[in-house]
Scaffold this motif. Structure first.
Motif, PDB file in Angstrom:
ATOM      1  N   SER A  68      -0.296  -3.893  -6.270  1.00 40.51           N
ATOM      2  CA  SER A  68       0.130  -3.398  -4.957  1.00 40.51           C
ATOM      3  C   SER A  68       1.047  -4.399  -4.263  1.00 40.51           C
ATOM      4  CB  SER A  68      -1.090  -3.101  -4.082  1.00 40.51           C
ATOM      5  OG  SER A  68      -1.812  -4.283  -3.797  1.00 40.51           O
ATOM      6  N   ALA A  88       5.519   4.897   4.898  1.00 43.51           N
ATOM      7  CA  ALA A  88       4.644   5.846   4.211  1.00 43.51           C
ATOM      8  C   ALA A  88       4.352   5.369   2.787  1.00 43.51           C
ATOM      9  CB  ALA A  88       5.291   7.230   4.194  1.00 43.51           C
ATOM     10  N   PHE A  89       5.364   4.804   2.122  1.00 45.94           N
ATOM     11  CA  PHE A  89       5.155   4.236   0.785  1.00 45.94           C
ATOM     12  C   PHE A  89       4.087   3.140   0.842  1.00 45.94           C
ATOM     13  CE2 PHE A  89       8.726   6.497  -0.793  1.00 45.94           C
ATOM     14  CZ  PHE A  89       8.723   6.363  -2.171  1.00 45.94           C
ATOM     15  N   ILE A 118       0.608   4.572   1.324  1.00 44.86           N
ATOM     16  CA  ILE A 118       0.135   5.190   0.084  1.00 44.86           C
ATOM     17  C   ILE A 118      -0.322   4.122  -0.907  1.00 44.86           C
ATOM     18  CG2 ILE A 118       0.875   6.511  -1.945  1.00 44.86           C
ATOM     19  CD1 ILE A 118       2.716   8.099  -0.073  1.00 44.86           C
ATOM     20  N   THR A 151      -3.619   2.647   0.276  1.00 46.90           N
ATOM     21  CA  THR A 151      -4.683   3.645   0.115  1.00 46.90           C
ATOM     22  C   THR A 151      -5.090   3.790  -1.341  1.00 46.90           C
ATOM     23  OG1 THR A 151      -3.842   4.851   2.047  1.00 46.90           O
ATOM     24  CG2 THR A 151      -5.341   6.025   0.581  1.00 46.90           C
ATOM     25  N   LEU A 152      -4.105   3.856  -2.224  1.00 49.90           N
ATOM     26  CA  LEU A 152      -4.414   3.977  -3.646  1.00 49.90           C
ATOM     27  C   LEU A 152      -5.149   2.755  -4.165  1.00 49.90           C
ATOM     28  CD1 LEU A 152      -1.113   5.565  -5.066  1.00 49.90           C
ATOM     29  CD2 LEU A 152      -3.339   6.665  -4.760  1.00 49.90           C
ATOM     30  N   TYR A 190      -8.668   3.052  -2.900  1.00 51.77           N
ATOM     31  CA  TYR A 190      -9.329   4.193  -3.539  1.00 51.77           C
ATOM     32  C   TYR A 190      -9.719   3.872  -4.976  1.00 51.77           C
ATOM     33  CZ  TYR A 190     -10.079   8.959  -5.245  1.00 51.77           C
ATOM     34  OH  TYR A 190     -10.625  10.103  -5.800  1.00 51.77           O
TER      35      TYR A 190
END
Length: 562
Positions: A218, A265-266, A269, A272-273, A276
């Protein structure tokens, strides 16, 4: 009776004073967090309510190309960093081969080279007029490019390789730490069941290390999204390049804010990924760090393979760029060492030092405020204050310029109407905007470091200091800061080097006729004068080696392995 009341009042007053002082820390932390979050809110506001709505035009023309190119770049960089980072981390941690101890820290050296610098170096080496193709034509008697085929470096694939070569240490560092923390008994059990080293890696080691690898990946993707120098030099149209084109080319700040929102937004995401992917995983340390890892004994052929696997990224990602820059810097030293270079170096040193001290001061304030009030609200504020680190530099620049320019315009109009003179661009046109942007972007480095270090100090130290009549501020100065000197120095140096390398935010926010080493290198490289940019680029690279040495020593101190 009156004496008893007086004694009681004397006991209550220090408690009330301490409580009020403690509240001041919370209020200070809240105000600081609000200021840090301001650029994000500014970007979102301008994107939703732009003065000139170019969003339909962007969707119909360039935005799909920006999105697809950015996704392809991120996928390619992910593949390169995962392959290099995981293979080298496994080799130096679990395999015994000549040079292993050297590669343990040498694998981090490409960290010191900014992606845009390595792009400039390889372009000068591999272009048609570069030494590689020139030598090939001399050897084989070729007259022009039509007589042979040679891969084009200025492509999406070339940019992917350049960025991957300098970002894989994120994956390597976190994967190696995860491998070192795993129990040697896991490997022994796997081998006793007949699994080979490769099978053990994929069936046992990698699934356990997946959360750490996800964090490293990330970070890689966020840095890829932040890159501007490489994609601009290679004419790769990513979202970052599109933001610059929309703002500088079309003159649309609203359109730039809308592209910046897509980039945000990228980031959301990605975060979040990453969370998650490890939502249901809970791991505990399974071994004592004093237990040595039993490394695999390899055949001579596999030892050579490990050396090649580890040496290739170090040579391509650090040695070749450093030697090329050193050669050019030496050859063109008389032209490069001039008043402009000295002035720009001083500018970089000033901005880096100021930003490092500012982030350190704010980081200490936030971390200590949480120590005094470890509530859910303080934990939320700590996370919000770290949001800037996930923001690409170009996005952050947009978010910074909006409120500062608004304040400058308001102040200028007030002074014009009331006193008849103009204040000009007091904040947005000065170095203040740069320091503000750097502070927001790199605050997470200092705040996170100080917070983790404070957690290792027992609360009894605070209680003892308070029992002696010291306020929270006096406790911080006389007790905690002396114990945190090493952490504070490391955090300051890391921020210092990060600021020296930062390019996108500096390009947008720097005052008129004000250059840093990063923009100086970018300026010459854009004009195809790599030799003139070699000396300032080499200074940036040499400065980047400092945190690498600190990280290597930190790992060596915290984990003793055989």
């Amino acid at each position: 009776m009156s004496e008893a009341i007086t004694d009681s009042q004397h006991q209550v007053r220090p408690a009330l004073l301490a409580k009020r002082t403690s509240r001041r820390w919370v209020i200070t932390a809240f105000i600081t967090t609000a200021i840090v979050v301001l650029p994000v809110l500014s970007v979102l506001y301008l994107a939703l309510f732009p003065e000139d709505n170019v969003w339909p035009h962007l969707i119909d023309t360039t935005l799909p190309r920006y999105l697809s190119t950015t996704l392809l770049l991120m996928l390619g960089v992910s593949a390169i960093t995962l392959v290099i980072g995981l293979s080298t981390a496994w080799a130096v941690t679990m395999c015994e081969f000549p040079g292993r101890r050297f590669f343990e820290w040498a694998m981090l050296l490409p960290f010191a080279v900014p992606a845009y610098v390595i792009a400039y170096v390889y372009t000068s080496l591999l272009d048609y007029a570069g030494p590689v193709q020139t030598t090939m034509r001399d050897w084989f008697g070729w007259r022009n490019a039509g007589d042979y085929w040679f891969p084009e470096i200025r492509t999406l694939e070339g940019a992917t390789l350049m960025i991957g070569l300098v970002l894989y240490p994120y994956v390597y560092l976190l994967a190696r730490a995860a491998f070192m923390d795993q129990s040697p008994s896991l490997f022994a059990v796997s081998r006793s069941l007949g699994h080979s080293a490769i099978s053990t890696f994929f069936r046992v080691v990698l699934p356990i290390a997946r959360p750490a690898v996800a964090v490293g990946l990330s970070l890689v993707l966020m840095e890829t999204l932040n890159d501007f120098g490489t994609v601009d030099f290679f004419a790769v149209q990513t979202l970052t390049a599109g933001l610059f084109d929309t703002w500088m080319g079309l003159g649309s700040l609203g359109g730039a804010a809308q592209i910046a929102t897509v980039m945000l937004a990228f980031v959301v995401i990605l975060v979040t990924l990453e969370r998650y992917s490890r939502r249901k995983q809970q791991q505990f340390s399974a071994r004592d760090n004093r237990d040595p890892i039993q490394r695999f004994k390899l055949s001579p052929g596999r030892q050579i393979l490990c050396i090649v696997v580890c040496a290739t990224p170090v040579v391509l990602g650090f040695l070749v760029p450093a030697m090329t820059l050193g050669h050019y810097a030496w050859e063109y030293f008389d032209q490069s060492w001039n008043s402009s270079f000295i002035r720009n170096t001083l500018n970089s040193l000033f901005l880096s030092a100021t930003a490092a001290l500012t982030t350190l001061f704010i980081g200490i304030t936030l971390a200590y405020s949480r120590r005094l009030h470890d509530t859910h609200g303080m934990r939320v504020m700590m996370r919000l204050s770290s949001l800037g680190y996930a923001m690409p530099g170009a996005v952050l620049a947009v978010g910074v310029i909006i409120p500062l320019a608004g304040f400058d315009n308001w102040l200028d109009s007030v002074l014009r109407s009331s006193f008849g003179f103009s204040s000009g661009l007091l904040l947005s046109g000065s170095a203040f905007a740069l320091v503000f942007a750097y502070t927001v972007r790199f605050l997470a480095v200092s705040a996170g470091s100080v917070e983790s270090a404070l957690q290792k100090i027992t609360p009894s130290m605070d209680m003892a200091s308070r029992s002696l009549g010291h306020t929270p501020g006096q406790t911080l100065v006389h007790v905690h800061l002396p114990m945190l000197r090493g952490t504070l120095l490391t955090a300051a140096l890391v921020v210092f080097v990060d600021v020296m390398k930062e390019l996108p935010a500096t390009l947008i926010l720097r005052p008129f006729n004000f250059e840093t080493l990063a923009t100086y290198v970018y300026q010459f490289a854009s004009d195809e004068q790599l030799a003139r940019s070699a000396l300032p680029a080499l200074v940036i690279v040499l400065a980047g080696i400092i945190p690498i040495i600190l990280m290597s020593r930190s790992i060596a101190r915290t984990r003793s392995i055989g």
